[in-house]
Design an enzyme around this catalytic site. Structure first.
Site, PDB file in Angstrom:
ATOM      1  N   SER A 131      22.175  39.875  40.683  1.00 47.97           N
ATOM      2  CA  SER A 131      23.633  39.704  40.897  1.00 47.97           C
ATOM      3  C   SER A 131      23.416  38.230  41.940  1.00 47.97           C
ATOM      4  O   SER A 131      22.645  38.019  42.738  1.00 47.97           O
ATOM      5  CB  SER A 131      24.014  40.843  42.086  1.00 47.97           C
ATOM      6  OG  SER A 131      25.219  40.436  42.602  1.00 47.97           O
ATOM      7  N   TYR A 198      31.749  42.215  44.612  1.00 43.71           N
ATOM      8  CA  TYR A 198      32.174  43.567  43.590  1.00 43.71           C
ATOM      9  C   TYR A 198      30.736  44.185  43.367  1.00 43.71           C
ATOM     10  O   TYR A 198      30.483  45.225  43.196  1.00 43.71           O
ATOM     11  CB  TYR A 198      32.984  43.391  42.582  1.00 43.71           C
ATOM     12  CG  TYR A 198      33.226  44.407  41.681  1.00 43.71           C
ATOM     13  CD1 TYR A 198      34.166  45.190  41.635  1.00 43.71           C
ATOM     14  CD2 TYR A 198      32.473  44.645  40.466  1.00 43.71           C
ATOM     15  CE1 TYR A 198      34.453  46.506  41.149  1.00 43.71           C
ATOM     16  CE2 TYR A 198      32.405  45.786  39.544  1.00 43.71           C
ATOM     17  CZ  TYR A 198      33.675  46.654  39.824  1.00 43.71           C
ATOM     18  OH  TYR A 198      33.793  47.814  39.167  1.00 43.71           O
ATOM     19  N   GLU A 199      29.703  43.253  42.550  1.00 40.58           N
ATOM     20  CA  GLU A 199      28.332  43.596  42.438  1.00 40.58           C
ATOM     21  C   GLU A 199      27.617  44.040  43.545  1.00 40.58           C
ATOM     22  O   GLU A 199      26.992  45.413  43.289  1.00 40.58           O
ATOM     23  CB  GLU A 199      27.726  42.551  41.664  1.00 40.58           C
ATOM     24  CG  GLU A 199      28.308  42.089  40.228  1.00 40.58           C
ATOM     25  CD  GLU A 199      27.766  41.021  39.814  1.00 40.58           C
ATOM     26  OE1 GLU A 199      28.169  40.476  38.593  1.00 40.58           O
ATOM     27  OE2 GLU A 199      26.588  40.288  40.676  1.00 40.58           O
ATOM     28  N   LEU A 200      27.739  43.794  44.599  1.00 37.71           N
ATOM     29  CA  LEU A 200      27.038  43.979  45.901  1.00 37.71           C
ATOM     30  C   LEU A 200      27.591  45.466  46.272  1.00 37.71           C
ATOM     31  O   LEU A 200      26.921  46.234  46.499  1.00 37.71           O
ATOM     32  CB  LEU A 200      27.310  43.005  47.199  1.00 37.71           C
ATOM     33  CG  LEU A 200      26.702  43.475  48.302  1.00 37.71           C
ATOM     34  CD1 LEU A 200      25.137  43.472  48.190  1.00 37.71           C
ATOM     35  CD2 LEU A 200      27.107  42.273  49.451  1.00 37.71           C
ATOM     36  N   ILE A 203      25.952  47.823  44.179  1.00 38.02           N
ATOM     37  CA  ILE A 203      24.514  48.030  44.361  1.00 38.02           C
ATOM     38  C   ILE A 203      24.239  48.939  45.741  1.00 38.02           C
ATOM     39  O   ILE A 203      23.193  49.736  45.620  1.00 38.02           O
ATOM     40  CB  ILE A 203      23.700  46.654  44.379  1.00 38.02           C
ATOM     41  CG1 ILE A 203      23.684  45.978  43.021  1.00 38.02           C
ATOM     42  CG2 ILE A 203      22.045  46.699  45.040  1.00 38.02           C
ATOM     43  CD1 ILE A 203      23.429  44.582  43.124  1.00 38.02           C
TER      44      ILE A 203
END
Length: 265
Positions: A131, A198-200, A203
Site C-alpha cells: 500500500s 482506504y487500503e490502510l 489492512i
C-alpha cells in the site's frame, strides 16, 4: 528547494539529544548543525564550532549531541556548484536503536503463524500487499516489489494487478483479502491521499481480526509526524528508508514472511 549563496538555514526551538537530522542533497554541500551562539558567529563570518561538515554523500546524517535549540545551515562556500536541491527531516532518538543487533522484528510478529488464506478463483494468493501513494511509487514501492520478488515472494502491487476497466475498490479488496502481509509505505503523500487511506483501513481491519499482519515503512516522515495522524501507527515497530536501504528492508520482510511460513507448517 533551490538555494544560492550565501546559505539557507533551518531552526528548531527544541531537538532531543540523540535525534538524527537527515539531509537529502542533489550535490555536495556544506552542512552545519550549530547552537545559537555559534550560528551567530557563522553569520558574522567569525570562527565557530559545528557538527557536520562537507556532505559528499546523501543522505547526510548528524546526531544531535544535546537537547536544546539548534540551527542547521546548508551552503556551497568553496564548492563549484551554484545551487543545490535538498530536503531536511528529523528522526527521533529511539529509531536508530531499531538497527542494532538486538533490534525488534518488524511489527513483533516473527513467531506468529500467518492465517490460512483461501486462494482466489484463479488459485492465487500473495505474500505481500504493498500500500503506497503514487508519489512514492518510483522511489519505494516499485523497487521494493522487485526486491521482494527477487527473494521469492508473491507481491500484489497496483501496477501489475490492475487492468483497464477494473473496479479499483473491488480489486484492492480482492488483493487485501488474499494477501498475508500488508506492507504500508507511510509518507506525507500517503496521509494526504484517499485511496491509500482506504487500503490502510482494510489492512488495519484485517490485522485486528487476525487475518493479516501489517509491516510499516516510514518514508521521509518522522515518528512525530506519524503520531500526529495516528498514535497507534506510530507505536508499531517500523523501518525507515532514511535508515535502511530498500534491499535491507526487503531482506527483513522476506525473513518475516518465510519464518511465519515455516511456523505455519
Amino acid at each position: 528547494m533551490n538555494i544560492k549563496l550565501p546559505f539557507h538555514q533551518y531552526h528548531w526551538s527544541r531537538l532531543e539529544k540523540g535525534s538524527t537530522v537527515v539531509v537529502e542533497l542533489s550535490t555536495g554541500a556544506n552542512v552545519r548543525l550549530m547552537d545559537s551562539s555559534n550560528f551567530s558567529a557563522y553569520k558574522s563570518g567569525r570562527n565557530h564550532r559545528y557538527f557536520g561538515g562537507l556532505a559528499a554523500e546523501t543522505p547526510f546524517r548528524i546526531v544531535v549531541p544535546s537537547t536544546g535549540s539548534w540551527y542547521l545551515t546548508v551552503d556551497l562556500w568553496g564548492l563549484r556548484a551554484q545551487n543545490v536541491r535538498f530536503s531536511v527531516s528529523v528522526l527521533p532518538p529511539a529509531l536508530p536503536a531499531a538497527r542494532s543487533a538486538q533490534r525488534a522484528p518488524l511489527s513483533g510478529i516473527r513467531h506468529e503463524a500467518p492465517p490460512a488464506l483461501a486462494p482466489d478463483d484463479d488459485g492465487r494468493t500473495w505474500d505481500v500487499f504493498i500500500s503506497h501513494a503514487g508519489e512514492d511509487k518510483a522511489a519505494v514501492a516499485l523497487p521494493l516489489a522487485d526486491a521482494l520478488r527477487e527473494r521469492g515472494l508473491e507481491v500484489w502491487i497496483d501496477v501489475t494487478e490492475l487492468r483497464i476497466g477494473d473496479s479499483l475498490r473491488r480489486r484492492i479488496d480482492h488483493g487485501l483479502a488474499h494477501s498475508t502481509f500488508g506492507v504500508v509505505v507511510f509518507s506525507k503523500s500517503f496521509f494526504a491521499k484517499g485511496w491509500p487511506q482506504y487500503e490502510l483501513d482494510g489492512i488495519v481491519d484485517l490485522s485486528v481480526s487476525g487475518k493479516q499482519r501489517m509491516l510499516p515503512i516510514w518514508h521521509e516522515v518522522s515518528k512525530d509526524e506519524v503520531q500526529r495522524h495516528s498514535p497507534s501507527l506510530a507505536d508499531k515497530i517500523a523501518r525507515s528508508t532514511a535508515m535502511s536501504t530498500i534491499a535491507e528492508i526487503a531482506d527483513e520482510i522476506a525473513e518475516v514472511v518465510n519464518e511465519t511460513k515455516v511456523t505455519a507448517l
